[in-house]
Design an enzyme around this catalytic site. Structure first.
Site, PDB file in Angstrom:
ATOM      1  N   ARG A  17       4.011  18.786  -3.929  1.00  0.00           N
ATOM      2  CA  ARG A  17       4.294  17.546  -3.213  1.00  0.00           C
ATOM      3  C   ARG A  17       5.409  17.703  -2.189  1.00  0.00           C
ATOM      4  O   ARG A  17       5.784  16.730  -1.514  1.00  0.00           O
ATOM      5  CB  ARG A  17       4.642  16.437  -4.219  1.00  0.00           C
ATOM      6  CG  ARG A  17       4.636  15.056  -3.580  1.00  0.00           C
ATOM      7  CD  ARG A  17       4.706  13.900  -4.530  1.00  0.00           C
ATOM      8  NE  ARG A  17       4.776  12.666  -3.768  1.00  0.00           N
ATOM      9  CZ  ARG A  17       3.738  12.007  -3.268  1.00  0.00           C
ATOM     10  NH1 ARG A  17       2.512  12.475  -3.466  1.00  0.00           N
ATOM     11  NH2 ARG A  17       3.891  10.911  -2.563  1.00  0.00           N
ATOM     12  N   THR A 169       9.064  -6.380 -11.388  1.00  0.00           N
ATOM     13  CA  THR A 169       9.500  -7.774 -11.473  1.00  0.00           C
ATOM     14  C   THR A 169       8.338  -8.638 -11.940  1.00  0.00           C
ATOM     15  O   THR A 169       7.279  -8.666 -11.306  1.00  0.00           O
ATOM     16  CB  THR A 169      10.018  -8.283 -10.114  1.00  0.00           C
ATOM     17  OG1 THR A 169      11.027  -7.398  -9.623  1.00  0.00           O
ATOM     18  CG2 THR A 169      10.596  -9.680 -10.260  1.00  0.00           C
ATOM     19  N   HIS A 190       7.711   6.039  -1.610  1.00  0.00           N
ATOM     20  CA  HIS A 190       6.517   6.772  -1.178  1.00  0.00           C
ATOM     21  C   HIS A 190       6.708   8.287  -1.277  1.00  0.00           C
ATOM     22  O   HIS A 190       5.730   9.047  -1.320  1.00  0.00           O
ATOM     23  CB  HIS A 190       6.171   6.382   0.268  1.00  0.00           C
ATOM     24  CG  HIS A 190       4.734   6.550   0.626  1.00  0.00           C
ATOM     25  ND1 HIS A 190       3.838   7.285  -0.143  1.00  0.00           N
ATOM     26  CD2 HIS A 190       4.013   6.081   1.685  1.00  0.00           C
ATOM     27  CE1 HIS A 190       2.651   7.257   0.432  1.00  0.00           C
ATOM     28  NE2 HIS A 190       2.720   6.540   1.537  1.00  0.00           N
ATOM     29  N   ASP A 194       2.328   7.527  -4.405  1.00  0.00           N
ATOM     30  CA  ASP A 194       1.379   7.016  -3.421  1.00  0.00           C
ATOM     31  C   ASP A 194       0.666   5.779  -3.963  1.00  0.00           C
ATOM     32  O   ASP A 194       0.788   5.432  -5.144  1.00  0.00           O
ATOM     33  CB  ASP A 194       0.346   8.086  -3.071  1.00  0.00           C
ATOM     34  CG  ASP A 194       0.972   9.347  -2.509  1.00  0.00           C
ATOM     35  OD1 ASP A 194       2.011   9.243  -1.823  1.00  0.00           O
ATOM     36  OD2 ASP A 194       0.435  10.444  -2.773  1.00  0.00           O
TER      37      ASP A 194
END
Length: 210
Positions: A17, A169, A190, A194
């Site tokens: 990543r 939340t 991000h 994703d």
């Protein structure tokens, strides 16, 4: 302090990543949020305590995915916590203020519920922002806004582009045609998470709710 065996540093030279992380953390810093509706009808019918039941189910899904456990530790290392636990808000009706409490995650719900109740009994009446002190690093944050249903909710964090862990939340539940639903806002970074990962989280959480 979390022992090092609970935190696994990432070797960024071999991290699949790395390109995405660099882009969304450094080149184009990007956080985002998504609000979804949860069907909590089975929870209502079972007469379970809704808040701890949701905390446990969210923690279970968070712990299923490294994307929701990736963070910088206090030594500035990027890595993945082996396990996360919820740090959640409670409301004080007498002062209209809130406090945060954290409870260790246990896969067994009854054990988690016992620890949750113990924490509430011990710290639920402490009128401080951090009612239960010394929150460990491997906590994710959950807030509850039980007075209002909402379609969207966004947090504006001054240092949000440095914060990698998810923030959840919950809102007021509504009843319609015998079904109970509740909004859940999910805020993520991000660089590590994703849209695919958020959707996986939502689908798994929904499956746990029945």
């Amino acid at each position: 302090m979390i022992a090092m065996e609970f935190f696994n540093p990432i070797d960024r030279t071999n991290w699949e990543r790395e390109e995405y992380f660099t882009h969304f953390f450094s080149d184009v810093p990007c956080t985002y949020s998504m609000t979804v509706r949860l069907d909590i009808t089975q929870l209502k019918r079972s007469q379970e305590k809704i808040y701890p039941a949701l905390l446990h189910r969210m923690a279970k899904v968070v712990n299923n995915h490294p994307e929701f456990r990736t963070a910088y530790n206090r030594q500035g290392q990027l890595g993945v916590f082996s396990q996360m636990m919820p740090c959640y808000t409670i409301f004080h009706k007498d002062t209209h203020t809130f406090s945060s409490i954290w409870t260790p995650y246990a896969e067994d719900y009854n054990l988690f519920l016992k620890d949750y109740q113990d924490d509430m009994d011990r710290f639920g009446h402490v009128h401080k922002r951090e009612a239960k002190p010394n929150a460990p690093e491997n906590c994710f944050n959950v807030s509850m806004i039980p007075w209002e249903d909402f379609e969207g909710f966004h947090l504006n964090l001054q240092k949000g582009y440095q914060y990698l862990l998810p923030i959840f939340t919950l809102g007021k539940y509504q009843e319609k045609d015998g079904r109970y639903t509740m909004p859940l806002a999910i805020q993520v970074h991000h660089a590590v998470c994703d849209g695919f990962h958020v959707c996986c989280f939502v689908e798994e959480l929904k499956s746990l709710l029945g």
